[in-house]
Design a protein around this motif. Structure first.
Motif, PDB file in Angstrom:
ATOM      1  N   UNK A   1       0.839  -1.172   0.000  1.00  0.00           N
ATOM      2  CA  UNK A   1       0.000   0.000   0.000  1.00  0.00           C
ATOM      3  C   UNK A   1       0.893   1.247   0.000  1.00  0.00           C
ATOM      4  N   UNK A   2       0.393   2.286  -0.677  1.00  0.00           N
ATOM      5  CA  UNK A   2       1.112   3.550  -0.750  1.00  0.00           C
ATOM      6  C   UNK A   2       0.155   4.707  -0.529  1.00  0.00           C
ATOM      7  N   UNK A   3       0.722   5.831  -0.227  1.00  0.00           N
ATOM      8  CA  UNK A   3      -0.039   7.065  -0.106  1.00  0.00           C
ATOM      9  C   UNK A   3       0.245   7.883  -1.358  1.00  0.00           C
ATOM     10  N   UNK A   4      -0.816   8.348  -1.991  1.00  0.00           N
ATOM     11  CA  UNK A   4      -0.674   9.154  -3.203  1.00  0.00           C
ATOM     12  C   UNK A   4      -1.174  10.560  -2.896  1.00  0.00           C
ATOM     13  N   UNK A   5      -0.321  11.546  -3.165  1.00  0.00           N
ATOM     14  CA  UNK A   5      -0.672  12.944  -2.953  1.00  0.00           C
ATOM     15  C   UNK A   5      -0.674  13.625  -4.320  1.00  0.00           C
ATOM     16  N   UNK A   6      -1.858  14.100  -4.725  1.00  0.00           N
ATOM     17  CA  UNK A   6      -1.996  14.776  -6.009  1.00  0.00           C
ATOM     18  C   UNK A   6      -2.027  16.273  -5.747  1.00  0.00           C
ATOM     19  N   UNK A   7      -1.148  16.989  -6.431  1.00  0.00           N
ATOM     20  CA  UNK A   7      -0.994  18.425  -6.222  1.00  0.00           C
ATOM     21  C   UNK A   7      -1.659  19.194  -7.367  1.00  0.00           C
ATOM     22  N   UNK A   8      -2.464  20.191  -7.020  1.00  0.00           N
ATOM     23  CA  UNK A   8      -3.146  21.037  -7.996  1.00  0.00           C
ATOM     24  C   UNK A   8      -2.779  22.491  -7.738  1.00  0.00           C
ATOM     25  N   UNK A   9      -2.857  23.306  -8.804  1.00  0.00           N
ATOM     26  CA  UNK A   9      -2.712  24.748  -8.652  1.00  0.00           C
ATOM     27  C   UNK A   9      -4.030  25.385  -9.049  1.00  0.00           C
ATOM     28  N   UNK A  23       4.111   9.832  -4.602  1.00  0.00           N
ATOM     29  CA  UNK A  23       3.777   8.603  -3.874  1.00  0.00           C
ATOM     30  C   UNK A  23       4.830   8.347  -2.813  1.00  0.00           C
ATOM     31  N   UNK A  24       4.363   7.786  -1.698  1.00  0.00           N
ATOM     32  CA  UNK A  24       5.291   7.370  -0.647  1.00  0.00           C
ATOM     33  C   UNK A  24       4.747   6.105   0.001  1.00  0.00           C
ATOM     34  N   UNK A  30       7.124   7.728   7.952  1.00  0.00           N
ATOM     35  CA  UNK A  30       7.567   8.105   6.603  1.00  0.00           C
ATOM     36  C   UNK A  30       7.114   9.530   6.300  1.00  0.00           C
ATOM     37  N   UNK A  31       7.967  10.316   5.631  1.00  0.00           N
ATOM     38  CA  UNK A  31       7.587  11.688   5.316  1.00  0.00           C
ATOM     39  C   UNK A  31       7.970  12.041   3.885  1.00  0.00           C
ATOM     40  N   UNK A  32       7.298  13.054   3.368  1.00  0.00           N
ATOM     41  CA  UNK A  32       7.521  13.531   2.002  1.00  0.00           C
ATOM     42  C   UNK A  32       7.372  15.043   2.011  1.00  0.00           C
ATOM     43  N   UNK A  33       8.355  15.752   1.425  1.00  0.00           N
ATOM     44  CA  UNK A  33       8.301  17.205   1.385  1.00  0.00           C
ATOM     45  C   UNK A  33       7.812  17.674   0.018  1.00  0.00           C
ATOM     46  N   UNK A  79      -6.349  33.537  -0.280  1.00  0.00           N
ATOM     47  CA  UNK A  79      -7.505  34.319  -0.713  1.00  0.00           C
ATOM     48  C   UNK A  79      -7.751  34.247  -2.213  1.00  0.00           C
ATOM     49  N   UNK A  80      -6.691  34.141  -3.023  1.00  0.00           N
ATOM     50  CA  UNK A  80      -6.902  34.245  -4.458  1.00  0.00           C
ATOM     51  C   UNK A  80      -6.164  33.217  -5.316  1.00  0.00           C
ATOM     52  N   UNK A  81      -5.218  32.492  -4.772  1.00  0.00           N
ATOM     53  CA  UNK A  81      -4.503  31.478  -5.570  1.00  0.00           C
ATOM     54  C   UNK A  81      -3.630  30.636  -4.653  1.00  0.00           C
ATOM     55  N   UNK A  82      -3.224  29.458  -5.155  1.00  0.00           N
ATOM     56  CA  UNK A  82      -2.314  28.616  -4.393  1.00  0.00           C
ATOM     57  C   UNK A  82      -2.396  27.165  -4.783  1.00  0.00           C
ATOM     58  N   UNK A  83      -1.808  26.317  -3.968  1.00  0.00           N
ATOM     59  CA  UNK A  83      -1.792  24.885  -4.196  1.00  0.00           C
ATOM     60  C   UNK A  83      -2.860  24.227  -3.341  1.00  0.00           C
ATOM     61  N   UNK A  84      -3.362  23.098  -3.793  1.00  0.00           N
ATOM     62  CA  UNK A  84      -4.264  22.273  -3.002  1.00  0.00           C
ATOM     63  C   UNK A  84      -3.867  20.825  -3.226  1.00  0.00           C
ATOM     64  N   UNK A  85      -4.209  19.964  -2.279  1.00  0.00           N
ATOM     65  CA  UNK A  85      -3.740  18.584  -2.297  1.00  0.00           C
ATOM     66  C   UNK A  85      -4.899  17.617  -2.052  1.00  0.00           C
ATOM     67  N   UNK A  86      -4.875  16.508  -2.787  1.00  0.00           N
ATOM     68  CA  UNK A  86      -5.800  15.413  -2.571  1.00  0.00           C
ATOM     69  C   UNK A  86      -4.956  14.213  -2.156  1.00  0.00           C
ATOM     70  N   UNK A  87      -5.299  13.584  -1.034  1.00  0.00           N
ATOM     71  CA  UNK A  87      -4.527  12.463  -0.496  1.00  0.00           C
ATOM     72  C   UNK A  87      -5.378  11.203  -0.544  1.00  0.00           C
ATOM     73  N   UNK A  88      -4.800  10.108  -1.077  1.00  0.00           N
ATOM     74  CA  UNK A  88      -5.502   8.815  -1.199  1.00  0.00           C
ATOM     75  C   UNK A  88      -4.579   7.696  -0.750  1.00  0.00           C
ATOM     76  N   UNK A  89      -5.179   6.577  -0.377  1.00  0.00           N
ATOM     77  CA  UNK A  89      -4.433   5.347  -0.112  1.00  0.00           C
ATOM     78  C   UNK A  89      -4.625   4.459  -1.340  1.00  0.00           C
ATOM     79  N   UNK A  90      -3.521   4.032  -1.944  1.00  0.00           N
ATOM     80  CA  UNK A  90      -3.588   3.201  -3.145  1.00  0.00           C
ATOM     81  C   UNK A  90      -2.899   1.861  -2.908  1.00  0.00           C
ATOM     82  N   UNK A  91      -3.185   0.916  -3.773  1.00  0.00           N
ATOM     83  CA  UNK A  91      -2.566  -0.403  -3.647  1.00  0.00           C
ATOM     84  C   UNK A  91      -1.167  -0.448  -4.230  1.00  0.00           C
ATOM     85  N   UNK A  92      -0.917   0.344  -5.255  1.00  0.00           N
ATOM     86  CA  UNK A  92       0.367   0.248  -5.975  1.00  0.00           C
ATOM     87  C   UNK A  92       1.258   1.405  -5.709  1.00  0.00           C
TER      88      UNK A  92
END
Length: 92
Positions: A1-9, A23-24, A30-33, A79-92
Motif C-alpha cells: 500500500x502507498x499514499x498518493x498525494x496529487x498536487x493542484x494549482x 507517492x510514498x 515516513x515523510x515527504x516534502x 484568498x486568491x490562488x495557491x496549491x491544493x492537495x488530494x490524499x488517497x491510499x492506493x494499492x500500488x
C-alpha cells in the motif's frame, strides 16, 4: 500500500490545473516534502491513517485522516490562488 498525494494549482478566474503526483510508502514515520511542507505518517490503524502536515520549521499545520477507499482534501489558507492537495491510499 502507498499514499498518493496529487498536487493542484488553482487561482480565481482560472481553471484548476494538476501539477503533479507524489507517492510514498505507507510506513509509520515516513515523510515527504512538497512545496516546503512535509506530509508525515503519524498513525496507522485499520483502514485509516493520520497524516500530519508540517511547516518547513516543523510546526504542525493540520492533521488529515484518510480512510481506505476515500480521499482527503487539503487547501492551505489563501484568498486568491495557491496549491491544493488530494490524499488517497492506493494499492500500488
Amino acid at each position: 500500500m502507498k499514499i498518493k498525494i496529487i498536487e493542484y494549482f488553482w487561482a480565481v478566474g482560472h481553471k484548476t490545473r494538476r501539477k503533479g503526483s507524489h507517492k510514498m510508502p505507507l510506513v509509520l514515520g515516513q515523510s515527504l516534502e512538497i512545496n516546503r511542507m512535509t506530509f508525515k505518517v503519524h498513525k496507522i490503524e485499520g483502514g485509516k491513517i493520520t497524516l500530519n502536515v508540517l511547516r518547513y520549521d516543523g510546526t504542525l499545520i493540520k492533521e488529515l485522516v484518510v480512510e481506505k477507499g476515500k480521499s482527503s482534501f487539503y487547501r492551505p489558507f489563501s484568498m486568491d490562488a495557491g496549491h491544493q492537495y488530494t490524499v488517497k491510499i492506493t494499492r500500488f
